[in-house]
Write an enzyme that holds these catalytic residues in place. Sequence first.
Site, mmCIF file in Angstrom:
data_model
loop_
_atom_site.group_PDB
_atom_site.id
_atom_site.type_symbol
_atom_site.label_atom_id
_atom_site.label_comp_id
_atom_site.label_asym_id
_atom_site.label_seq_id
_atom_site.Cartn_x
_atom_site.Cartn_y
_atom_site.Cartn_z
ATOM 1 C CB SER A 28 39.492 -4.283 -18.068
ATOM 2 O OG SER A 28 40.008 -4.628 -16.937
ATOM 3 C CG HIS A 58 36.899 -8.238 -14.198
ATOM 4 N ND1 HIS A 58 38.344 -8.118 -14.501
ATOM 5 C CD2 HIS A 58 36.260 -7.099 -14.296
ATOM 6 C CE1 HIS A 58 38.529 -6.732 -14.579
ATOM 7 N NE2 HIS A 58 37.483 -6.120 -14.674
ATOM 8 C CG HIS A 80 42.496 -5.908 -11.263
ATOM 9 N ND1 HIS A 80 41.355 -6.556 -11.958
ATOM 10 C CD2 HIS A 80 43.115 -5.554 -12.301
ATOM 11 C CE1 HIS A 80 41.528 -6.506 -13.146
ATOM 12 N NE2 HIS A 80 42.553 -5.894 -13.420
ATOM 13 C CE1 TYR A 82 40.122 -3.047 -8.855
ATOM 14 C CE2 TYR A 82 42.246 -2.593 -10.142
ATOM 15 C CZ TYR A 82 40.733 -3.070 -10.232
ATOM 16 O OH TYR A 82 40.087 -3.498 -11.184
ATOM 17 C CD GLU A 83 39.215 -7.488 -8.407
ATOM 18 O OE1 GLU A 83 38.250 -8.498 -8.126
ATOM 19 O OE2 GLU A 83 40.011 -8.005 -9.330
ATOM 20 C CB ALA A 110 43.000 -1.163 -20.204
ATOM 21 C CG MET A 208 45.401 -0.006 -11.568
ATOM 22 S SD MET A 208 43.779 0.580 -11.276
ATOM 23 C CE MET A 208 43.795 2.218 -11.535
ATOM 24 C CB SER A 209 46.515 -5.800 -14.335
ATOM 25 O OG SER A 209 46.896 -5.728 -15.605
ATOM 26 C CG ASN A 232 43.949 6.415 -19.581
ATOM 27 O OD1 ASN A 232 43.754 5.298 -19.463
ATOM 28 N ND2 ASN A 232 44.722 6.939 -18.866
ATOM 29 C CG HIS A 244 36.215 2.168 -15.394
ATOM 30 N ND1 HIS A 244 37.245 1.234 -15.534
ATOM 31 C CD2 HIS A 244 35.187 1.060 -15.365
ATOM 32 C CE1 HIS A 244 37.131 -0.047 -15.709
ATOM 33 N NE2 HIS A 244 35.659 -0.116 -15.415
HETATM 34 N N1 HPA Z 1 46.363 4.097 -14.584
HETATM 35 C C1 HPA Z 1 46.047 3.007 -14.146
HETATM 36 N N2 HPA Z 1 45.641 2.085 -14.655
HETATM 37 C C2 HPA Z 1 45.164 2.237 -16.110
HETATM 38 C C3 HPA Z 1 45.087 3.471 -16.378
HETATM 39 C C4 HPA Z 1 45.660 4.347 -15.766
HETATM 40 O O1 HPA Z 1 45.875 5.640 -16.254
HETATM 41 N N3 HPA Z 1 44.442 3.401 -17.739
HETATM 42 C C5 HPA Z 1 44.160 2.021 -17.738
HETATM 43 N N4 HPA Z 1 44.377 1.440 -16.729
#
Ligand code: HPA
Length: 271
Positions: A28, A58, A80, A82-83, A110, A208-209, A232, A244
């Site tokens: 991402s 994407h 992903h 979750y998709e 990320a 998440m990947s 983050n 996000h």
């Molecule tokens: N959690 C899950 N996926 C993420 C995060 C997070 O804090 N930051 C970027 N992708």
Amino acid sequence: MDYLARLKQAAETLKELGSPKIAVVLGSGLSHILPLQGERKKGFREIPGFPQPTVEGHTGEVAVGTLGDREVLVQRGRLHYYEGYDLAELVFPVRTYALVGVKVLLVTNAAGGIRFGFFPGDLVLISDHINFLGANPLRGPNLAELGPRFPDMSAAYDPDLRQLARQVGAELGIALKEGVYLAALGPSYETPAEIRAFRAWGADLVGMSTVPEVIAARHAGMRVLGISVVTNFAAGVSPQPLSHEEVLAVTKAKAAELGQLLSALIPRLPC
Ligand code: HPA
């Protein structure tokens, strides 16, 4: 058409672009960081058998071109769990690259920082992972043409490639930390209690990947290097709520540096 036949069909299509031994999956917000010379590309939709991406932003394309003297395949945009994809579909692109002849897979993402001392903006070499998806892309009949039923995962993130990355990072003055990546299902971010639990398990990063692709790559015998951008503090590490937008903004801020690192690293890969 069965799964293996679809893989072979997709591989034949990608071979029209070249015969790269190195593939890079850009996560991402990182799609644009690796410009290639003489680039030829195909959108996911133009590759027969490929799963179709859903998330806006994407792009979902595969490009082949050169970087230094190396032919490289770059996947811009990824799928992903979750998709809603089955994991077998999600790892379809990586398995196609194996059939094209790719030997080294670079994965980027990320991630939220769990470990105290990880800060937004840090670049982290993934040293190992924890699969908390509750599923494995290799479930079901083994594709013996690709790899063994019970693949070893004890050095999934290649120690020699990590050493090379540290060396290239040091030469460029790019600081690299190292940590364990945990894959959570998403799309909701984690709770503070989950993050405390993950920390106790030894996780340093959460995202998440990546984990399904790495399992499929190791199954197929590829060597893997993974790099996370910490975007983050994971939930509860700071009082700040997660967003996000923050993830995208920090990714954007670090993209050039990661691109610089990969551009210097790829010509020195041992394959
Ligand atoms: N959690 C899950 N996926 C993420 C995060 C997070 O804090 N930051 C970027 N992708």
